[in-house]
Motif scaffolding. Sequence first.
Motif, PDB file in Angstrom:
ATOM      1  N   ARG A 166     -49.416 -10.754 -18.068  1.00  0.00           N
ATOM      2  CA  ARG A 166     -50.524 -10.598 -19.005  1.00  0.00           C
ATOM      3  C   ARG A 166     -51.520  -9.529 -18.554  1.00  0.00           C
ATOM      4  O   ARG A 166     -52.345  -9.087 -19.336  1.00  0.00           O
ATOM      5  CB  ARG A 166     -51.266 -11.920 -19.164  1.00  0.00           C
ATOM      6  CG  ARG A 166     -51.960 -12.415 -17.914  1.00  0.00           C
ATOM      7  CD  ARG A 166     -52.715 -13.710 -18.160  1.00  0.00           C
ATOM      8  NE  ARG A 166     -53.396 -14.169 -16.960  1.00  0.00           N
ATOM      9  CZ  ARG A 166     -52.830 -14.928 -16.041  1.00  0.00           C
ATOM     10  NH1 ARG A 166     -51.583 -15.328 -16.203  1.00  0.00           N
ATOM     11  NH2 ARG A 166     -53.519 -15.308 -14.986  1.00  0.00           N
ATOM     12  N   ILE A 216     -46.124  -2.663 -25.798  1.00  0.00           N
ATOM     13  CA  ILE A 216     -46.937  -3.718 -26.398  1.00  0.00           C
ATOM     14  C   ILE A 216     -48.142  -4.007 -25.521  1.00  0.00           C
ATOM     15  O   ILE A 216     -48.054  -3.976 -24.292  1.00  0.00           O
ATOM     16  CB  ILE A 216     -46.077  -4.984 -26.628  1.00  0.00           C
ATOM     17  CG1 ILE A 216     -46.802  -6.005 -27.498  1.00  0.00           C
ATOM     18  CG2 ILE A 216     -45.608  -5.580 -25.304  1.00  0.00           C
ATOM     19  CD1 ILE A 216     -45.888  -7.088 -28.039  1.00  0.00           C
ATOM     20  N   THR A 217     -49.265  -4.248 -26.170  1.00  0.00           N
ATOM     21  CA  THR A 217     -50.512  -4.495 -25.450  1.00  0.00           C
ATOM     22  C   THR A 217     -50.470  -5.810 -24.684  1.00  0.00           C
ATOM     23  O   THR A 217     -49.584  -6.645 -24.893  1.00  0.00           O
ATOM     24  CB  THR A 217     -51.686  -4.514 -26.430  1.00  0.00           C
ATOM     25  OG1 THR A 217     -51.399  -5.452 -27.493  1.00  0.00           O
ATOM     26  CG2 THR A 217     -51.908  -3.144 -27.032  1.00  0.00           C
ATOM     27  N   SER A 227     -52.132  -8.513 -24.821  1.00  0.00           N
ATOM     28  CA  SER A 227     -52.193  -9.746 -25.620  1.00  0.00           C
ATOM     29  C   SER A 227     -50.952  -9.952 -26.474  1.00  0.00           C
ATOM     30  O   SER A 227     -50.705 -11.050 -26.962  1.00  0.00           O
ATOM     31  CB  SER A 227     -53.423  -9.704 -26.525  1.00  0.00           C
ATOM     32  OG  SER A 227     -53.272  -8.679 -27.498  1.00  0.00           O
ATOM     33  N   GLY A 228     -50.222  -8.880 -26.684  1.00  0.00           N
ATOM     34  CA  GLY A 228     -49.050  -8.954 -27.555  1.00  0.00           C
ATOM     35  C   GLY A 228     -49.367  -8.681 -29.012  1.00  0.00           C
ATOM     36  O   GLY A 228     -48.490  -8.755 -29.867  1.00  0.00           O
ATOM     37  N   GLN A 229     -50.613  -8.331 -29.307  1.00  0.00           N
ATOM     38  CA  GLN A 229     -51.015  -8.165 -30.701  1.00  0.00           C
ATOM     39  C   GLN A 229     -50.608  -6.822 -31.287  1.00  0.00           C
ATOM     40  O   GLN A 229     -50.400  -6.723 -32.500  1.00  0.00           O
ATOM     41  CB  GLN A 229     -52.528  -8.346 -30.832  1.00  0.00           C
ATOM     42  CG  GLN A 229     -52.985  -9.782 -30.654  1.00  0.00           C
ATOM     43  CD  GLN A 229     -54.460  -9.961 -30.955  1.00  0.00           C
ATOM     44  OE1 GLN A 229     -55.252  -9.038 -30.820  1.00  0.00           O
ATOM     45  NE2 GLN A 229     -54.839 -11.148 -31.393  1.00  0.00           N
ATOM     46  N   THR A 230     -50.521  -5.792 -30.474  1.00  0.00           N
ATOM     47  CA  THR A 230     -50.276  -4.453 -31.006  1.00  0.00           C
ATOM     48  C   THR A 230     -49.047  -3.829 -30.364  1.00  0.00           C
ATOM     49  O   THR A 230     -49.038  -3.572 -29.167  1.00  0.00           O
ATOM     50  CB  THR A 230     -51.481  -3.545 -30.776  1.00  0.00           C
ATOM     51  OG1 THR A 230     -52.653  -4.156 -31.325  1.00  0.00           O
ATOM     52  CG2 THR A 230     -51.250  -2.198 -31.429  1.00  0.00           C
ATOM     53  N   SER A 270     -41.720  -7.610 -28.166  1.00  0.00           N
ATOM     54  CA  SER A 270     -42.583  -8.795 -28.115  1.00  0.00           C
ATOM     55  C   SER A 270     -42.701  -9.251 -26.670  1.00  0.00           C
ATOM     56  O   SER A 270     -41.977  -8.766 -25.790  1.00  0.00           O
ATOM     57  CB  SER A 270     -42.016  -9.914 -28.995  1.00  0.00           C
ATOM     58  OG  SER A 270     -40.751 -10.338 -28.524  1.00  0.00           O
ATOM     59  N   ASP A 282     -43.889 -12.875 -24.117  1.00  0.00           N
ATOM     60  CA  ASP A 282     -44.352 -14.242 -23.957  1.00  0.00           C
ATOM     61  C   ASP A 282     -45.004 -14.324 -22.588  1.00  0.00           C
ATOM     62  O   ASP A 282     -44.306 -14.446 -21.565  1.00  0.00           O
ATOM     63  CB  ASP A 282     -43.190 -15.231 -24.082  1.00  0.00           C
ATOM     64  CG  ASP A 282     -43.645 -16.680 -24.079  1.00  0.00           C
ATOM     65  OD1 ASP A 282     -44.763 -16.952 -23.612  1.00  0.00           O
ATOM     66  OD2 ASP A 282     -42.877 -17.538 -24.530  1.00  0.00           O
ATOM     67  N   ASN A 283     -46.309 -14.235 -22.565  1.00  0.00           N
ATOM     68  CA  ASN A 283     -47.015 -14.227 -21.282  1.00  0.00           C
ATOM     69  C   ASN A 283     -46.904 -15.571 -20.561  1.00  0.00           C
ATOM     70  O   ASN A 283     -47.020 -15.617 -19.332  1.00  0.00           O
ATOM     71  CB  ASN A 283     -48.476 -13.859 -21.495  1.00  0.00           C
ATOM     72  CG  ASN A 283     -48.658 -12.389 -21.850  1.00  0.00           C
ATOM     73  OD1 ASN A 283     -47.785 -11.559 -21.562  1.00  0.00           O
ATOM     74  ND2 ASN A 283     -49.764 -12.060 -22.484  1.00  0.00           N
TER      75      ASN A 283
END
Length: 124
Positions: free
Chosen positions: A30, A51-52, A54-57, A71, A73-74
């Motif tokens: 993360r 991917i950022t 947070s996984g958002q972008t 994608s 999964d932290n």
Amino acid sequence: QVQLEESGGGLVQAGDSLTLSCAASGGALRNYFMAWFRQVADKERAFVAGITRSGQTPYYGESTEGRFTVSRDNTKNTLYLQMDGLKPEDTAVYYCAANKDWSGIYHVSEYDYWGQGTQVTVSS
């Protein structure tokens, strides 16, 4: 120091799908912008997707946008690359990479840690 290990590569036919995974150890995923690169013999390693934290972008290279999905999964400390509609030109060694500072994302030199790579071969 973060260790990265890719898995999921293999030999598939054109049009097939494949999912790559990148498991991290020795550090929390993360904390890093994560990306996939690929390399064909005698060519430079090229940005595929990123991917950022947070996984958002997500971000994609020109040749893969619309077919590949990145994608993460932290909670599992794992990065993924879903590859659909594979083409013979997608044949390469795929690497995952971690970027601590996120000063840039498209170039090899901007990444701090790399996995050993996993081979993806797409037959026509």
